[in-house]
Design a protein around this motif. Structure first.
Motif, PDB file in Angstrom:
ATOM      1  N   LEU A  21       0.861  -1.288   0.005  1.00  0.00           N
ATOM      2  CA  LEU A  21       0.072  -0.057   0.136  1.00  0.00           C
ATOM      3  C   LEU A  21       0.804   1.229  -0.124  1.00  0.00           C
ATOM      4  O   LEU A  21       0.473   2.297  -0.571  1.00  0.00           O
ATOM      5  CB  LEU A  21      -0.933   0.086   1.316  1.00  0.00           C
ATOM      6  CG  LEU A  21      -1.854  -1.088   1.298  1.00  0.00           C
ATOM      7  CD1 LEU A  21      -2.819  -0.916   2.502  1.00  0.00           C
ATOM      8  CD2 LEU A  21      -2.876  -1.220   0.013  1.00  0.00           C
ATOM      9  N   TYR A  22       1.964   1.343   0.515  1.00  0.00           N
ATOM     10  CA  TYR A  22       2.968   2.259   0.558  1.00  0.00           C
ATOM     11  C   TYR A  22       3.315   2.836  -0.709  1.00  0.00           C
ATOM     12  O   TYR A  22       4.112   3.798  -0.853  1.00  0.00           O
ATOM     13  CB  TYR A  22       4.185   2.079   1.379  1.00  0.00           C
ATOM     14  CG  TYR A  22       3.853   2.027   3.085  1.00  0.00           C
ATOM     15  CD1 TYR A  22       2.667   2.623   3.554  1.00  0.00           C
ATOM     16  CD2 TYR A  22       4.752   1.879   3.948  1.00  0.00           C
ATOM     17  CE1 TYR A  22       2.154   2.550   4.746  1.00  0.00           C
ATOM     18  CE2 TYR A  22       4.330   1.873   5.483  1.00  0.00           C
ATOM     19  CZ  TYR A  22       3.245   2.542   5.782  1.00  0.00           C
ATOM     20  OH  TYR A  22       2.873   2.371   7.116  1.00  0.00           O
ATOM     21  N   ASN A  23       3.163   1.734  -1.776  1.00  0.00           N
ATOM     22  CA  ASN A  23       3.569   2.268  -3.171  1.00  0.00           C
ATOM     23  C   ASN A  23       2.600   3.061  -3.694  1.00  0.00           C
ATOM     24  O   ASN A  23       2.757   3.656  -4.838  1.00  0.00           O
ATOM     25  CB  ASN A  23       3.749   0.893  -4.025  1.00  0.00           C
ATOM     26  CG  ASN A  23       4.997  -0.012  -3.482  1.00  0.00           C
ATOM     27  OD1 ASN A  23       6.096   0.780  -3.288  1.00  0.00           O
ATOM     28  ND2 ASN A  23       4.801  -1.220  -3.727  1.00  0.00           N
ATOM     29  N   LEU A  24       1.460   3.298  -3.103  1.00  0.00           N
ATOM     30  CA  LEU A  24       0.365   4.261  -3.643  1.00  0.00           C
ATOM     31  C   LEU A  24       0.892   5.618  -3.414  1.00  0.00           C
ATOM     32  O   LEU A  24       1.885   6.085  -2.746  1.00  0.00           O
ATOM     33  CB  LEU A  24      -0.878   4.194  -2.991  1.00  0.00           C
ATOM     34  CG  LEU A  24      -1.525   2.604  -2.941  1.00  0.00           C
ATOM     35  CD1 LEU A  24      -2.923   2.756  -1.986  1.00  0.00           C
ATOM     36  CD2 LEU A  24      -2.273   2.565  -4.684  1.00  0.00           C
ATOM     37  N   SER A  25       0.324   6.644  -4.175  1.00  0.00           N
ATOM     38  CA  SER A  25       0.745   8.164  -4.057  1.00  0.00           C
ATOM     39  C   SER A  25       0.557   8.458  -2.300  1.00  0.00           C
ATOM     40  O   SER A  25      -0.451   8.168  -1.763  1.00  0.00           O
ATOM     41  CB  SER A  25      -0.396   9.010  -4.767  1.00  0.00           C
ATOM     42  OG  SER A  25      -0.142   8.576  -6.355  1.00  0.00           O
ATOM     43  N   ASP A  26       1.549   9.343  -2.264  1.00  0.00           N
ATOM     44  CA  ASP A  26       1.691   9.987  -0.910  1.00  0.00           C
ATOM     45  C   ASP A  26       0.373  10.510  -0.309  1.00  0.00           C
ATOM     46  O   ASP A  26       0.004  10.387   0.935  1.00  0.00           O
ATOM     47  CB  ASP A  26       2.859  10.791  -0.650  1.00  0.00           C
ATOM     48  CG  ASP A  26       4.053  10.105  -0.489  1.00  0.00           C
ATOM     49  OD1 ASP A  26       4.048   8.829  -0.274  1.00  0.00           O
ATOM     50  OD2 ASP A  26       5.291  10.736  -0.721  1.00  0.00           O
ATOM     51  N   ASP A  27      -0.272  11.264  -1.173  1.00  0.00           N
ATOM     52  CA  ASP A  27      -1.596  11.960  -1.084  1.00  0.00           C
ATOM     53  C   ASP A  27      -2.878  11.143  -0.830  1.00  0.00           C
ATOM     54  O   ASP A  27      -3.992  11.698  -0.723  1.00  0.00           O
ATOM     55  CB  ASP A  27      -1.763  12.960  -1.703  1.00  0.00           C
ATOM     56  CG  ASP A  27      -1.734  12.636  -3.294  1.00  0.00           C
ATOM     57  OD1 ASP A  27      -1.737  11.563  -3.566  1.00  0.00           O
ATOM     58  OD2 ASP A  27      -2.148  13.499  -4.188  1.00  0.00           O
ATOM     59  N   THR A  28      -2.656   9.802  -1.091  1.00  0.00           N
ATOM     60  CA  THR A  28      -3.701   8.770  -0.966  1.00  0.00           C
ATOM     61  C   THR A  28      -4.434   9.072   0.460  1.00  0.00           C
ATOM     62  O   THR A  28      -3.606   8.931   1.558  1.00  0.00           O
ATOM     63  CB  THR A  28      -3.410   7.558  -1.375  1.00  0.00           C
ATOM     64  OG1 THR A  28      -2.780   7.226  -2.521  1.00  0.00           O
ATOM     65  CG2 THR A  28      -4.621   6.473  -1.410  1.00  0.00           C
ATOM     66  N   ILE A  29      -5.841   9.061   0.495  1.00  0.00           N
ATOM     67  CA  ILE A  29      -6.402   9.387   1.721  1.00  0.00           C
ATOM     68  C   ILE A  29      -6.873   7.944   2.155  1.00  0.00           C
ATOM     69  O   ILE A  29      -7.345   7.170   1.264  1.00  0.00           O
ATOM     70  CB  ILE A  29      -7.797  10.107   1.301  1.00  0.00           C
ATOM     71  CG1 ILE A  29      -7.165  11.643   1.101  1.00  0.00           C
ATOM     72  CG2 ILE A  29      -8.574  10.274   2.590  1.00  0.00           C
ATOM     73  CD1 ILE A  29      -8.493  12.510   0.866  1.00  0.00           C
ATOM     74  N   VAL A  30      -6.793   7.460   3.427  1.00  0.00           N
ATOM     75  CA  VAL A  30      -6.829   6.158   3.632  1.00  0.00           C
ATOM     76  C   VAL A  30      -8.109   6.314   4.809  1.00  0.00           C
ATOM     77  O   VAL A  30      -8.080   6.860   5.786  1.00  0.00           O
ATOM     78  CB  VAL A  30      -5.712   5.604   4.637  1.00  0.00           C
ATOM     79  CG1 VAL A  30      -5.930   4.189   5.207  1.00  0.00           C
ATOM     80  CG2 VAL A  30      -4.403   5.652   3.659  1.00  0.00           C
ATOM     81  N   LEU A  31      -9.219   5.661   4.569  1.00  0.00           N
ATOM     82  CA  LEU A  31     -10.363   5.586   5.197  1.00  0.00           C
ATOM     83  C   LEU A  31     -10.272   4.070   5.798  1.00  0.00           C
ATOM     84  O   LEU A  31     -10.885   3.228   4.787  1.00  0.00           O
ATOM     85  CB  LEU A  31     -11.730   5.733   4.420  1.00  0.00           C
ATOM     86  CG  LEU A  31     -11.655   7.097   3.868  1.00  0.00           C
ATOM     87  CD1 LEU A  31     -12.946   7.650   2.780  1.00  0.00           C
ATOM     88  CD2 LEU A  31     -11.536   8.307   5.002  1.00  0.00           C
ATOM     89  N   SER A  32     -10.067   3.788   7.097  1.00  0.00           N
ATOM     90  CA  SER A  32      -9.846   2.375   7.465  1.00  0.00           C
ATOM     91  C   SER A  32     -11.231   1.985   8.263  1.00  0.00           C
ATOM     92  O   SER A  32     -12.375   2.672   8.252  1.00  0.00           O
ATOM     93  CB  SER A  32      -8.888   2.409   8.689  1.00  0.00           C
ATOM     94  OG  SER A  32      -9.094   3.383   9.666  1.00  0.00           O
ATOM     95  N   GLY A  33     -11.251   0.621   8.677  1.00  0.00           N
ATOM     96  CA  GLY A  33     -12.299   0.095   9.345  1.00  0.00           C
ATOM     97  C   GLY A  33     -12.464   0.392  10.725  1.00  0.00           C
ATOM     98  O   GLY A  33     -13.802   0.250  11.032  1.00  0.00           O
TER      99      GLY A  33
END
Length: 204
Positions: A173-185
């Motif tokens: 997942l860390y290979n995604l863009s740094d600005d990716t917003i993470v909405l977790s469980g």
């Protein structure tokens, strides 16, 4: 795209209700909720779907009742399909949730693309919390289930969990863009950059 979050149940699992002019989706419907049922019914003229990031009871508990009430299909990672039918594996016996077994309509694999109305979600297989855990990436938003949290990670002490495996999944997942917003469980939103810099369990 509009996103509303509704923590459900005594564990406070985040249920995400997502909608546009042409789509209405629920990610991790958790426990039965009239609000989620109303949401899907009011958007009955749109393409709809229920997406499950993994098969634990606090994320799947309302899925079957929603399908019956709203005729909305359920999708889950292929390797977690068995959890929907096994109350020991989905932990509902352990936590006295007493779920009735059910099956998904759609089984997902790594790299699959789901199109619902005018929204597209990429499926990312992220085992470690469970064997079939998946995340859903839509535009620059990642719905991470119980894989990655704000300054934390999913538990690996349940059946199917493994720390080294979830570590590999999060590095993926860390290979995604740094600005990716993470909405977790569970808990608050974060970003990939924040977790790469500050997550004490998995450093980027």
């Amino acid at each position: 795209m509009e996103i509303n979050v509704l923590p459900l149940g005594h564990i406070g699992a985040n249920c995400y209700m997502i909608y546009t002019e042409k789509a209405a989706l629920v990610i991790d419907c958790g426990f039965k909720s009239d609000a989620v049922s109303v949401f899907l019914k009011e958007n009955g003229y749109k393409e709809r779907m229920i997406l499950l990031t993994h098969g634990h009871f606090d994320h799947i508990g309302g899925a079957e009742s929603l399908r019956k009430e709203t005729d909305t299909k359920i999708a889950i990672g292929a390797l977690d399909a068995a959890l929907l039918e096994d109350t020991e594996l989905n932990l509902s016996d352990r936590f006295h949730a007493h779920l009735s077994p059910f099956k998904a309509d759609i089984l997902l694999n790594d790299g699959d693309v789901i199109t619902v109305g005018d929204l597209t979600f990429k499926v990312i297989h992220t085992p470690g919390h469970t064997k079939g855990s998946v995340c859903f990436l839509c535009e620059n938003i990642l719905f991470s289930g119980d894989t990655l949290f704000d300054a934390s990670i999913g538990r690996t002490d349940f059946p199917g969990g493994d720390f080294e495996t979830i570590k590999s999944s999060i590095k993926k997942l860390y290979n995604l863009s740094d600005d990716t917003i993470v909405l977790s469980g569970h808990g608050n939103r974060t970003t990939i950059l924040k977790e790469k810099l500050h997550n004490p369990f998995i450093r980027g």
